[in-house]
Design an enzyme around this catalytic site. Structure first.
Site, PDB file in Angstrom:
ATOM      1  N   GLU A  19       0.851  -1.191   0.117  1.00 19.06           N
ATOM      2  CA  GLU A  19       0.028  -0.109   0.038  1.00 19.06           C
ATOM      3  C   GLU A  19       0.887   1.235  -0.096  1.00 19.06           C
ATOM      4  O   GLU A  19       2.080   1.290   0.726  1.00 19.06           O
ATOM      5  CB  GLU A  19      -0.773  -0.009   1.209  1.00 19.06           C
ATOM      6  CG  GLU A  19      -1.766   1.289   1.584  1.00 19.06           C
ATOM      7  CD  GLU A  19      -2.470   1.292   2.765  1.00 19.06           C
ATOM      8  OE1 GLU A  19      -3.489   2.040   2.916  1.00 19.06           O
ATOM      9  OE2 GLU A  19      -2.289   0.460   3.736  1.00 19.06           O
ATOM     10  N   LYS A  52      -8.797   3.703  -2.571  1.00 18.39           N
ATOM     11  CA  LYS A  52      -9.420   3.385  -1.431  1.00 18.39           C
ATOM     12  C   LYS A  52     -10.830   3.981  -1.124  1.00 18.39           C
ATOM     13  O   LYS A  52     -10.944   5.287  -1.189  1.00 18.39           O
ATOM     14  CB  LYS A  52      -8.317   3.412  -0.257  1.00 18.39           C
ATOM     15  CG  LYS A  52      -8.678   2.822   1.056  1.00 18.39           C
ATOM     16  CD  LYS A  52      -7.597   2.930   1.778  1.00 18.39           C
ATOM     17  CE  LYS A  52      -8.087   2.267   3.255  1.00 18.39           C
ATOM     18  NZ  LYS A  52      -6.646   2.513   4.171  1.00 18.39           N
ATOM     19  N   CYS A 100      -6.033  -2.536   2.428  1.00 18.06           N
ATOM     20  CA  CYS A 100      -5.858  -2.175   3.761  1.00 18.06           C
ATOM     21  C   CYS A 100      -7.146  -2.571   4.475  1.00 18.06           C
ATOM     22  O   CYS A 100      -7.845  -3.760   4.236  1.00 18.06           O
ATOM     23  CB  CYS A 100      -5.460  -0.898   4.405  1.00 18.06           C
ATOM     24  SG  CYS A 100      -4.731  -1.065   5.993  1.00 18.06           S
TER      25      CYS A 100
END
Length: 308
Positions: free
Chosen positions: A44, A130, A164
């Site tokens: 990430e 995200k 994540c």
């Protein structure tokens, strides 16, 4: 079904230096390909680093503003020189690459936590922003939308994933299961046994291979001349220990976890295992109950300004 060797790259970005971090990533792509990898996954926000200061500094006082300015300056535009360089590396390696970047909106000043997919022909296959930055991350990153909840066709199956703590969102997972994902990438900032349990759960729930990796970062990786350097200690101040791991569709760890060192974790993925394991459980197929549960996904792009 065909198979592929996957590589989870556990490496330290060059803190807030886009060009040098991209150079390092290109070198690691070459190294992973030399190890036989046809799929190479990076952590990430690898380029130009994960903004760890959001957990250490007050939102509006101290060095946060200067650090944000540096991150904005060193973030990646897509397409742009950084994705072009990474694409060339992927083409030379003849490999698929998934890499996390801080993406700068070319029309404004917002940064997104973005996962970029590159094909062995060097093209950007797609990107995923995200959906929901976690806690202090909202100081740095904007929110994505449903328009890029994608999977990508490859010779060895459908490739997709989440970033994540998106992986804790059951509806987001279900949306990708419905697209037939076979290999799940989970670039992350999380680590430890609890995170490993999450990777194993997703693998068994979705009957997918899961590849997880995080940036390896310590306080000693932060340049001495950076504003706010006092927020970090030295080599014993672990921001992230890595925990690169690959899990099979039955929830068994087949490579890793690698901790507290740079390296590349490899595993051979036999895609027939995906189909075989879905015989007993398919979360959006024969084990679903569409007469009881339905999920509506808005895949339209959300713009703050539109014109007719």
């Amino acid at each position: 079904m065909p198979s592929v060797r996957a590589a989870a790259v556990q490496a330290t970005p060059v803190f807030l230096d886009r060009e040098v971090t991209v150079e390092k990533a290109c070198s690691l792509i070459k190294e992973a390909a030399a190890g036989g990898a046809g799929l190479i996954v990076f952590p990430e926000a690898f380029v130009p680093t994960y903004p760890d200061w959001v957990w250490r500094a007050p939102a509006w006082d101290g060095p946060s503003g200067e650090l944000h300015e540096r991150l904005l300056d060193q973030s990646v535009e897509i397409p742009g020189p950084s994705t072009e360089a990474l694409g060339k590396a992927a083409k030379r390696a003849k490999s698929f690459v998934a890499i996390g970047v801080n993406e700068r909106d070319p029309g404004g000043s917002t940064i997104y936590n973005t996962l970029v997919y590159l094909g062995p022909d060097g093209r950007v296959l797609g990107k995923h922003r995200k959906l929901m930055p976690t806690g202090g991350e909202r100081l740095e990153w904007g929110m994505g939308d449903g328009s890029d909840l994608q999977v990508h066709e490859t010779p060895f199956g459908r490739l997709g994933g989440l970033i994540c703590w998106e992986n804790y969102m059951p509806l987001a997972r279900t949306a990708l299961y419905a697209k037939g994902v076979d290999i799940w990438v989970a670039p992350t900032w999380d680590q430890g046994e609890e995170w490993l349990a999450t990777l194993k759960h997703i693998a068994k729930e979705g009957r997918v291979y899961v590849i997880g990796c995080a940036p390896l970062l310590r306080g000693s990786d932060v340049p001495d001349d950076l504003p706010g350097r006092e927020l970090w200690g030295g080599g014993d101040d672990w921001m992230n220990e890595g925990w690169a791991t690959i899990v099979d569709p039955h929830g068994e760890v087949i490579a890793g976890p690698l901790k507290k060192e740079e390296g590349i974790v490899y595993a051979d993925l036999d895609l027939s295992n995906v189909r075989r394991n879905r015989l007993e459980f398919d979360p959006v197929g024969h084990y679903a109950r569409p007469d009881v549960f339905r999920l509506l996904v808005d895949e339209s792009m959300k713009r703050s300004v539109t014109s007719e």
